[in-house]
Every structure is written in C-alpha cells, then in structure tokens.
Design an enzyme around this catalytic site. Structure first.
Site, PDB file in Angstrom:
ATOM      1  N   ARG A  72       7.134 -33.630 -36.577  1.00  0.00           N
ATOM      2  CA  ARG A  72       6.179 -32.951 -35.680  1.00  0.00           C
ATOM      3  C   ARG A  72       6.852 -32.298 -34.462  1.00  0.00           C
ATOM      4  NH1 ARG A  72       3.233 -33.278 -31.561  1.00  0.00           N
ATOM      5  NH2 ARG A  72       1.160 -32.432 -31.465  1.00  0.00           N
ATOM      6  N   LEU A  73       8.142 -32.082 -34.540  1.00  0.00           N
ATOM      7  CA  LEU A  73       8.855 -31.422 -33.441  1.00  0.00           C
ATOM      8  C   LEU A  73       8.928 -29.922 -33.741  1.00  0.00           C
ATOM      9  CD1 LEU A  73      11.712 -33.973 -32.693  1.00  0.00           C
ATOM     10  CD2 LEU A  73       9.509 -33.680 -31.532  1.00  0.00           C
TER      11      LEU A  73
END
Length: 133
Positions: free
Chosen positions: A112-113
């Site tokens: 989720r970066l």
C-alpha cells in the site's frame, strides 16, 4: 437538461481514468466551461445523421408520456429535414469542457505504499507535490 442546470449551479467537476490491470489512475478536477457555439456546431457535424435528428427530436431530461411520443417527434423532425444534406445544430445543443485545476497521478505499489503525484494550477503555473498514500 437537468445536467446543464446542475452545472450552472455548481460548475466544479472531477473525472477519473482508472486502469485496474495496470494499477494506475488519473484524477482531474476543475471547472466546467461551456464550449463555444462554433465548437458545438463543429462537433455536431461529426455526429451520425440519426444522432443529429435525435438531438432535435428529444426534449432532453423532460418527462414525456411514452415512447410513442418520442418516436412521433422523430418522424416530424425527419420530415422537417428531409432532402437536406446537412442538419443544423440545434440552438439548445452544446457541451462543456473541464478546465483542469488539479491533476493527480496514482500508481499502485506493494504494501500500500503507492506513488501519488499531484499538480495544482496556481495562476498560469503548475505546482507539483508528492502525496502520501
């Protein structure tokens, strides 16, 4: 149309292009501005003849009693323009253009970066920033 009335009330809009398989997205926000009459007429000429006739026949977004009413109106319009090679653009027909004020690019990443980059218009220039996911 109802949409045109809503745009007159609040011309702010956004559009999103999402490519799930690529994990990419572009979001554009800004003000909707009516295109010029000349632009509307030029675009109208590119539409299929049936669509041009339909534009004249349909009182867009207004209630009509039944489908037959619309079909009768189309027959009237077809008779009105019979023999005419070019159908004129109706005076009520036109469109809008989104004038961008903010554009965000999103690229999905693991954990989720995600990568997010935003451009915000400031006068005649664009300011760029990286956003946290």
């Amino acid at each position: 149309s109802r949409k045109a009335e809503e745009i007159d009330e609040n011309p702010m809009a956004a559009m999103v292009f999402h490519w799930k398989c690529l994990e990419r997205q572009v979001r554009i926000e800004g003000v909707l501005k009516k295109v010029t009459r000349k632009e509307s007429e030029a675009y109208f000429r590119t539409r299929p003849r049936a669509s041009q006739l339909g534009a004249w026949a349909s009182p867009q977004s207004t209630a009509i009693p039944d489908r037959e009413t619309l079909e009768r109106k189309l027959v009237e319009v077809m008779e009105r323009f019979e023999g005419q090679k070019k159908i004129p653009c109706p005076p009520f027909w036109g469109g809008y253009r989104l004038a961008p004020e903010r554009i965000e690019f999103w690229q999905g990443q693991s954990a989720r970066l995600h990568d997010r980059t935003v451009y915000v218009k400031s006068g005649r220039r664009w300011k760029q920033a990286r956003l946290a996911p």
